[in-house]
Design a protein around this motif. Structure first.
Motif, PDB file in Angstrom:
ATOM      1  N   VAL A  53     -19.426 -10.541 -15.613  1.00 29.90           N
ATOM      2  CA  VAL A  53     -20.077 -11.710 -15.128  1.00 29.90           C
ATOM      3  C   VAL A  53     -21.114 -12.206 -16.091  1.00 29.90           C
ATOM      4  O   VAL A  53     -21.891 -11.551 -16.730  1.00 29.90           O
ATOM      5  N   SER A  54     -20.719 -13.776 -16.689  1.00 25.10           N
ATOM      6  CA  SER A  54     -21.495 -14.191 -17.736  1.00 25.10           C
ATOM      7  C   SER A  54     -23.095 -14.583 -17.319  1.00 25.10           C
ATOM      8  O   SER A  54     -23.086 -15.160 -16.288  1.00 25.10           O
ATOM      9  N   LEU A  55     -23.780 -14.033 -18.212  1.00 25.21           N
ATOM     10  CA  LEU A  55     -25.431 -14.374 -17.660  1.00 25.21           C
ATOM     11  C   LEU A  55     -25.653 -15.867 -18.627  1.00 25.21           C
ATOM     12  O   LEU A  55     -25.449 -15.784 -20.002  1.00 25.21           O
ATOM     13  N   ILE A  56     -25.772 -16.822 -18.100  1.00 27.03           N
ATOM     14  CA  ILE A  56     -26.223 -18.175 -18.729  1.00 27.03           C
ATOM     15  C   ILE A  56     -27.680 -18.371 -18.819  1.00 27.03           C
ATOM     16  O   ILE A  56     -28.463 -18.179 -17.877  1.00 27.03           O
ATOM     17  N   PRO A  57     -28.313 -18.320 -20.227  1.00 28.72           N
ATOM     18  CA  PRO A  57     -29.640 -18.557 -20.308  1.00 28.72           C
ATOM     19  C   PRO A  57     -30.335 -19.936 -19.907  1.00 28.72           C
ATOM     20  O   PRO A  57     -29.645 -20.878 -20.016  1.00 28.72           O
ATOM     21  N   THR A  58     -31.473 -19.828 -19.147  1.00 28.46           N
ATOM     22  CA  THR A  58     -31.964 -20.962 -18.756  1.00 28.46           C
ATOM     23  C   THR A  58     -33.439 -21.177 -19.198  1.00 28.46           C
ATOM     24  O   THR A  58     -33.460 -21.619 -20.310  1.00 28.46           O
ATOM     25  N   TYR A  59     -34.482 -20.669 -18.658  1.00 28.55           N
ATOM     26  CA  TYR A  59     -35.828 -20.658 -19.398  1.00 28.55           C
ATOM     27  C   TYR A  59     -36.017 -19.169 -19.793  1.00 28.55           C
ATOM     28  O   TYR A  59     -35.247 -18.299 -19.643  1.00 28.55           O
ATOM     29  N   LYS A  60     -37.351 -19.031 -20.275  1.00 29.29           N
ATOM     30  CA  LYS A  60     -37.669 -17.772 -21.054  1.00 29.29           C
ATOM     31  C   LYS A  60     -37.496 -16.803 -20.199  1.00 29.29           C
ATOM     32  O   LYS A  60     -38.112 -16.224 -19.116  1.00 29.29           O
ATOM     33  N   ASN A  61     -36.741 -15.718 -20.674  1.00 31.04           N
ATOM     34  CA  ASN A  61     -36.242 -14.187 -19.923  1.00 31.04           C
ATOM     35  C   ASN A  61     -35.487 -14.678 -18.623  1.00 31.04           C
ATOM     36  O   ASN A  61     -35.383 -13.480 -18.002  1.00 31.04           O
ATOM     37  N   ALA A  62     -35.155 -15.569 -18.404  1.00 36.31           N
ATOM     38  CA  ALA A  62     -34.229 -15.761 -17.343  1.00 36.31           C
ATOM     39  C   ALA A  62     -32.772 -16.514 -17.426  1.00 36.31           C
ATOM     40  O   ALA A  62     -32.675 -17.031 -18.753  1.00 36.31           O
ATOM     41  N   PHE A  63     -31.731 -15.987 -16.432  1.00 39.10           N
ATOM     42  CA  PHE A  63     -30.679 -16.227 -16.788  1.00 39.10           C
ATOM     43  C   PHE A  63     -29.912 -16.403 -15.376  1.00 39.10           C
ATOM     44  O   PHE A  63     -30.245 -15.884 -14.497  1.00 39.10           O
ATOM     45  N   ASN A  64     -29.210 -17.495 -15.192  1.00 35.04           N
ATOM     46  CA  ASN A  64     -28.336 -17.803 -13.886  1.00 35.04           C
ATOM     47  C   ASN A  64     -26.972 -16.977 -14.121  1.00 35.04           C
ATOM     48  O   ASN A  64     -26.358 -17.052 -15.268  1.00 35.04           O
ATOM     49  N   PHE A  65     -26.287 -16.566 -13.092  1.00 32.98           N
ATOM     50  CA  PHE A  65     -25.084 -16.166 -12.866  1.00 32.98           C
ATOM     51  C   PHE A  65     -24.531 -16.404 -11.592  1.00 32.98           C
ATOM     52  O   PHE A  65     -25.172 -16.733 -10.631  1.00 32.98           O
ATOM     53  N   SER A  66     -23.015 -16.439 -11.693  1.00 32.80           N
ATOM     54  CA  SER A  66     -22.408 -16.474 -10.362  1.00 32.80           C
ATOM     55  C   SER A  66     -22.284 -15.026  -9.799  1.00 32.80           C
ATOM     56  O   SER A  66     -21.645 -14.249 -10.545  1.00 32.80           O
ATOM     57  N   LEU A  67     -22.479 -14.718  -8.482  1.00 35.64           N
ATOM     58  CA  LEU A  67     -22.236 -13.612  -7.734  1.00 35.64           C
ATOM     59  C   LEU A  67     -21.065 -13.839  -6.366  1.00 35.64           C
ATOM     60  O   LEU A  67     -21.485 -14.623  -5.636  1.00 35.64           O
ATOM     61  N   ASN A  68     -20.263 -13.002  -6.842  1.00 32.84           N
ATOM     62  CA  ASN A  68     -19.179 -13.051  -5.527  1.00 32.84           C
ATOM     63  C   ASN A  68     -19.947 -12.061  -4.442  1.00 32.84           C
ATOM     64  O   ASN A  68     -19.899 -10.854  -4.740  1.00 32.84           O
ATOM     65  N   VAL A  69     -20.273 -12.848  -3.339  1.00 29.44           N
ATOM     66  CA  VAL A  69     -20.593 -12.015  -2.137  1.00 29.44           C
ATOM     67  C   VAL A  69     -19.432 -11.472  -1.252  1.00 29.44           C
ATOM     68  O   VAL A  69     -19.625 -10.876  -0.536  1.00 29.44           O
ATOM     69  N   ASP A  70     -18.316 -12.224  -1.348  1.00 30.04           N
ATOM     70  CA  ASP A  70     -17.013 -11.985  -0.818  1.00 30.04           C
ATOM     71  C   ASP A  70     -16.071 -12.135  -1.908  1.00 30.04           C
ATOM     72  O   ASP A  70     -16.020 -13.194  -2.567  1.00 30.04           O
ATOM     73  N   SER A  71     -15.087 -10.925  -2.320  1.00 30.32           N
ATOM     74  CA  SER A  71     -14.276 -11.179  -3.133  1.00 30.32           C
ATOM     75  C   SER A  71     -13.430 -12.278  -3.440  1.00 30.32           C
ATOM     76  O   SER A  71     -12.972 -12.938  -4.432  1.00 30.32           O
ATOM     77  N   ASP A  72     -13.207 -12.943  -2.013  1.00 31.63           N
ATOM     78  CA  ASP A  72     -12.411 -14.216  -2.184  1.00 31.63           C
ATOM     79  C   ASP A  72     -13.081 -15.375  -1.641  1.00 31.63           C
ATOM     80  O   ASP A  72     -12.387 -16.595  -1.362  1.00 31.63           O
ATOM     81  N   MET A  73     -14.217 -15.406  -1.492  1.00 34.80           N
ATOM     82  CA  MET A  73     -15.028 -16.910  -1.493  1.00 34.80           C
ATOM     83  C   MET A  73     -15.755 -17.385  -2.620  1.00 34.80           C
ATOM     84  O   MET A  73     -15.745 -16.637  -3.636  1.00 34.80           O
ATOM     85  N   THR A  74     -16.041 -18.380  -2.505  1.00 28.78           N
ATOM     86  CA  THR A  74     -16.760 -19.254  -3.638  1.00 28.78           C
ATOM     87  C   THR A  74     -18.140 -18.336  -3.969  1.00 28.78           C
ATOM     88  O   THR A  74     -18.924 -18.087  -3.151  1.00 28.78           O
ATOM     89  N   PRO A  75     -18.459 -18.087  -5.239  1.00 32.11           N
ATOM     90  CA  PRO A  75     -19.375 -17.437  -5.591  1.00 32.11           C
ATOM     91  C   PRO A  75     -20.737 -18.120  -5.332  1.00 32.11           C
ATOM     92  O   PRO A  75     -20.806 -19.180  -5.142  1.00 32.11           O
ATOM     93  N   VAL A  76     -21.828 -17.082  -5.068  1.00 32.38           N
ATOM     94  CA  VAL A  76     -23.439 -17.868  -4.885  1.00 32.38           C
ATOM     95  C   VAL A  76     -23.870 -18.005  -6.298  1.00 32.38           C
ATOM     96  O   VAL A  76     -23.717 -17.124  -6.985  1.00 32.38           O
ATOM     97  N   GLU A  77     -25.024 -18.860  -6.322  1.00 32.33           N
ATOM     98  CA  GLU A  77     -25.734 -18.847  -7.516  1.00 32.33           C
ATOM     99  C   GLU A  77     -26.898 -17.750  -7.393  1.00 32.33           C
ATOM    100  O   GLU A  77     -27.509 -17.819  -6.532  1.00 32.33           O
ATOM    101  N   ALA A  78     -26.916 -16.953  -8.461  1.00 33.63           N
ATOM    102  CA  ALA A  78     -27.914 -16.068  -8.439  1.00 33.63           C
ATOM    103  C   ALA A  78     -28.761 -16.061  -9.857  1.00 33.63           C
ATOM    104  O   ALA A  78     -28.269 -16.885 -10.854  1.00 33.63           O
ATOM    105  N   ASN A  79     -29.804 -15.527 -10.063  1.00 37.83           N
ATOM    106  CA  ASN A  79     -30.851 -15.543 -11.022  1.00 37.83           C
ATOM    107  C   ASN A  79     -31.086 -14.149 -11.461  1.00 37.83           C
ATOM    108  O   ASN A  79     -31.487 -13.417 -10.702  1.00 37.83           O
TER     109      ASN A  79
END
Length: 521
Positions: free
Chosen positions: A465-491
């Motif tokens: 799961v790739s961590l995408i840098p945003t602001y200082k010490n923070a990263f966004n990533f996509s999290l699958n809450v259901d293995s076959d559904m569209t991921p939700v945005e997480a931080n």
């Protein structure tokens, strides 16, 4: 004409069923496609389909019936019935659960961060409750914010069963299904149980269909097995004020406004407007099952649609709204606004707004850019009203002189965003982040790996799961809450000590915020 609204469901593909009632009478009922691809069994009006979150109105109705029986009150402290729930220093009342204002974190997000999202593990109500009992924080102060969370209705299910002495499936059968004449409705409280005439759920991947069944025993927030004709029996039953003695319709539709006046969610029902008419509705999705049920009381019109494929889940209301439009005359003209460039004298001012911002609620990073003299927030153009105020979709943004902005939403929420320095992504900075992390709240951990100047999160089903840098010490990533559904945005926001060493982090999604992890090596 109605037949053509759903012709996307082809004869040899997964299908759907649709029913329409007018003035309390069934006026249309039809099915399209297949209920079972392997056996080439056609979808019919009697095919049993899972209703997803449409279920919540039945769980809510059970709570209201128990209140009418004098066995509980919506103003009761939840811990009166569930003492296992932590004491958060502020009272969570049953009405907070009912209206999704409790602040209790979404269970599927919590399980997903353990590396086992839904459909990868056969979860039970007991599994989920145990997770909730370990949570040390809330998303928000109870009653202060609306955040849709399935955890609310799972706790209500437990309360119903403890107060009534009956399992929710038995209670609803006796007090709801039988009085309403819902002869084809039951619960998926045991996913291994054989259910005659049940349609199989599917998802389409890489051009082919795969079975995607909800193989879990979590019920209450969802898991109603039903038909569209049964759902319309229910809507006609409650709109005729026949639930309870006296009728409980006013309670079912009652809203509990937030401090800002916002209120959209009643007792398991969304209350809104469609082309000027009051509309009562709810959608649902569980694994490959999707659906929607709605009523426009002024037109004495109700419609229900259920399907065994997620192919059209991104446009649940398209077909239903076309049906509504058949009964509504004089449609208002729909206008769209075009993006506009910033006023000529404000280009330098606009450049000051470029950068990364932090959502104060969930730490999510969002980027403001400038392209062709137009400000864009997360790639969406802003329309200038003046030098400090812009229109953003259906909301407005007002920038602060000291940095940051306030997003004033169409539903009267005020969301604060602070401007943050951009993340440092040198190899040294990233290397201090890499390692193993553990959370007592989820009783699980994950590993963050550094490869080729990029950070990835790894745990069980979560792979690379790739961590995408945003602001200082923070990263966004996509999290699958259901293995076959569209991921939700997480931080993920990392915490450092005075020496600059990473000591832990907080993981947040919109409906599960501030989950704490400590770095263990």
């Amino acid at each position: 004409m109605i037949d053509h609204f759903f012709d996307r469901y082809q004869p040899n593909n997964p299908g759907c069923q649709l029913s329409i009632s007018r003035n309390g009478k069934l006026v249309y009922s039809r099915a399209w496609g297949l209920a079972d691809l392997e056996r080439h069994a056609p979808y019919t009006a009697e095919t049993i389909t899972e209703a997803g979150s449409i279920t919540k109105q039945f769980t809510a109705a059970a709570v209201l019936l128990l209140e009418q029986q004098g066995k509980l009150s919506l103003n009761d402290d939840v811990r009166k019935y569930v003492p296992e729930l932590p004491n958060y220093g502020t009272v969570i009342r049953l009405r907070h659960l009912l209206h999704h204002t409790s602040g209790i974190r979404e269970w599927s997000d919590l399980e997903a961060i353990t590396g086992w999202p839904r459909t990868t593990k056969a979860y039970t109500n007991e599994d989920v409750l145990d997770m909730l009992y370990h949570q040390k924080g809330l998303n928000n102060k109870p009653g202060a914010e609306y955040i849709y969370s399935n955890s609310n209705y799972l706790l209500l299910t437990l309360i119903i069963e403890r107060v009534s002495g009956m399992r929710l499936p038995d209670f609803t059968k006796k007090y709801i299904f039988e009085p309403a004449g819902m002869t084809h409705s039951s619960w998926r409280d045991d996913f291994k149980r054989v259910v005659p005439n049940r349609g199989i759920a599917y998802i389409k991947k890489n051009g082919r269909y795969e079975i995607n069944m909800p193989n879990e025993n979590v019920y209450g927030p969802g898991a109603l097995l039903t038909t569209t004709e049964d759902l319309l029996k229910w809507t006609n039953f409650i709109l005729s004020n026949k639930l309870g003695t006296p009728g409980l319709l006013a309670k079912q539709l009652a809203l509990d406004p937030l401090p800002n006046g916002e209120a959209i969610y009643a007792a398991g029902l969304f209350i809104g407007k469609y082309r000027g008419y009051d509309i009562i509705s709810h959608t649902g999705q569980t694994a490959g099952y999707v659906g929607v049920v709605e009523s426009l009381p002024a037109l004495n019109l109700s419609a229900a649609w259920l399907s065994n494929t997620t192919e059209s889940s991104d446009s649940l209301y398209v077909g239903i709204n076309k049906i509504d439009n058949l009964f509504i005359k004089d449609a208002p003209a729909i206008t769209t606004e075009k993006s506009a460039k910033a006023p000529v004298g404000s280009i330098l001012q606009a450049k000051k707004h470029v950068g990364w911002y932090r959502d104060a609620r969930n730490n999510q990073g969002i980027q403001m850019t400038l392209k062709h003299d137009t400000l864009l927030l997360d790639k969406t153009p802003l329309i200038p009203i003046n030098e400090t105020t812009f229109k953003y979709l259906e909301s407005t943004i007002k920038f602060y002189p000291a940095g940051g902005f306030m997003l004033n939403t169409a539903d009267k929420r005020k969301l604060a965003f602070t401007k943050e320095p951009e993340a440092k992504t040198t190899f040294h900075d990233l290397r201090t982040i890499a390692g193993k992390y553990y959370s007592a709240e989820t009783e699980s951990g994950f590993t963050i790996m550094l490869e080729e100047d990029k950070l990835t999160l790894v745990k069980n089903y979560l792979k690379d799961v790739s961590l995408i840098p945003t602001y200082k010490n923070a990263f966004n990533f996509s999290l699958n809450v259901d293995s076959d559904m569209t991921p939700v945005e997480a931080n993920i926001l990392f915490k450092r000590n005075s020496k600059g060493n990473v000591t832990g982090c907080q993981v947040s999604m919109n409906d599960a915020r501030g989950i704490k992890f400590v770095k263990v090596n």
